[in-house]
Write an enzyme that holds these catalytic residues in place. Structure first.
Site, mmCIF file in Angstrom:
data_model
loop_
_atom_site.group_PDB
_atom_site.id
_atom_site.type_symbol
_atom_site.label_atom_id
_atom_site.label_comp_id
_atom_site.label_asym_id
_atom_site.label_seq_id
_atom_site.Cartn_x
_atom_site.Cartn_y
_atom_site.Cartn_z
ATOM 1 N N CYS A 1 -14.609 -12.184 18.981
ATOM 2 C CA CYS A 1 -13.617 -11.353 18.292
ATOM 3 C C CYS A 1 -12.467 -11.005 19.222
ATOM 4 O O CYS A 1 -11.655 -10.129 18.910
ATOM 5 C CB CYS A 1 -14.267 -10.080 17.741
ATOM 6 S SG CYS A 1 -14.990 -9.007 19.015
ATOM 7 N N CYS B 1 0.857 -1.190 0.000
ATOM 8 C CA CYS B 1 0.000 0.000 0.000
ATOM 9 C C CYS B 1 0.887 1.232 0.000
ATOM 10 O O CYS B 1 1.763 1.382 0.865
ATOM 11 C CB CYS B 1 -0.914 -0.014 1.225
ATOM 12 S SG CYS B 1 -1.842 1.518 1.469
#
Length: 375
Positions: free
Chosen positions: A334, A3
């Site tokens: 999570c 990126c």
């Protein structure tokens, strides 16, 4: 994955950027396995479920900065000033293409961006969610309702720029604190839900409804839970923290030899309304009600499913499950640390199956599902 924004130091959200994805999965598997080693034997673990390492996010949360004449959509720098970063390699291709058209159209509305250091202005965030079928929901987070009329008058131009724009809403967040959105939501379009089709179930997302940001891996998670339910074939299922009905609806349609009663409990009224709509469309026996799942004392079902926030289900609900002694529990977490604490508070159960779901590639965040059986 590479990126340019990460390499330039403009954005550091992806803490594992540059590490080969295969290595990321191995490291994450070892990390989660280590945190749960006291409760989950090695033979209980299945193969990690992974999706694409890039182009997987169905939601963009853009901080708005700059000026009315030159707004920025992206993130804030170290001095809390806006940095344009509307594109991201994590966005689903359809979402990224839609943002290329939507962001300039929003800029043309002439809204006043919120300046965090000066605590002046109106538009704080632009939140955009894309569905697998190309529909979009756009939410404008404003400090006050003063510019709602400007957005309402601009709806036609926004839809011309992005034909798939289905739902547009305004969220009012008047407080200056690190909370993304406020309690009041104004839907400006005729449609108030974004259909999210995963396999054979269409969920309906209202603006304030929670939904996993990785569509591919979310579908895999629900598929795994459905397989467990089909194998267990319980007569009754209770889904706590059910949201828009992800686990409950998959439990309702799972194969079995006899009728199955499914109930879901969720604190958010909008999510419950969405779950009811999906159940009606599917024609399944699933009832949903508004309530605090963590405070329930009666959990008397053959199978209990829990999918709590990061803090876990906590000692009171663990005690309620121990007392009710359902035959099985499916726990989707999570946060492996809070999951480990909760599993220790469920001594009457053994983890028979466990699987990691890499919902958040390029980071150490994770989702793990475990199947518990009464000893």
């Amino acid at each position: 994955m590479r990126c340019s924004h990460h390499e330039a130091g403009e954005c550091r959200s992806c803490t594992l950027m540059g590490r080969p994805y295969e290595r990321q999965v191995v490291d994450l598997t070892e990390q989660v396995g280590g945190l749960l080693a006291d409760a989950v034997d090695d033979e209980a673990w299945g193969t990690p479920f992974v999706g694409p390492e890039a182009g997987f996010r169905n939601k963009a949360k853009l901080v708005v900065g700059g000026t009315r004449e030159a707004p920025t959509f992206g993130i804030l720098d170290a001095d809390l000033h806006g940095v344009s970063l509307p594109e991201c390699g994590l966005y689903e291709p359809r979402l990224e293409a839609a943002l290329d058209r939507l962001v300039p159209a929003v800029a043309e509305l002439g809204l006043v961006p919120f300046d965090v250091p000066g605590r002046q202005g109106e538009l704080k965030h632009l939140i955009v969610t894309g569905s697998p079928d190309g529909d979009l929901m756009a939410r404008f987070v404003l400090r006050s309702p003063g510019q709602v009329g400007r957005i309402r008058r601009g709806l036609e131009s926004l839809r011309e720029a992005v034909p798939g724009l289905r739902v547009v809403s305004v969220n009012l967040q008047p407080e200056h604190k690190a909370v993304l959105e406020g309690d009041e939501e104004l839907v400006l379009t005729e449609e108030d839900t974004l259909p999210m089709r995963l396999d054979d179930i269409t969920f309906h997302l209202r603006p304030r409804s929670f939904f996993q940001t990785n569509t591919t891996v979310a579908a895999g998670l629900y598929r795994q839970a459905r397989q467990w339910v089909a194998r267990l074939d319980p007569a009754s299922v209770l889904d706590l923290y059910c949201g828009v009905g992800g686990f409950a609806l998959n439990a309702a349609v799972a194969k079995g030899d006899h009728p199955r009663r499914v109930e879901g409990v969720e604190v958010a009224p909008d999510a419950v309304e969405s779950a009811r709509r999906s159940a009606a469309e599917l024609g399944v026996a699933a009832d949903f009600r508004v309530g605090d799942a963590g405070a329930l004392a009666d959990v008397g079902h053959e199978l209990v499913v829990v999918n709590p926030p990061r803090r876990g289900i906590g000692a009171p609900l663990c005690a309620a499950i121990e007392t009710a002694a359902p035959a099985h529990v499916i726990y989707s977490s999570c946060n492996a640390r809070s999951l480990a604490v909760d599993l220790a508070a469920l001594p009457g159960y053994t983890v028979t199956r466990a699987r990691l779901f890499d919902m958040f590639p390029q980071t150490q965040h994770h989702e793990v599902a475990v199947l518990l059986e009464r000893r």
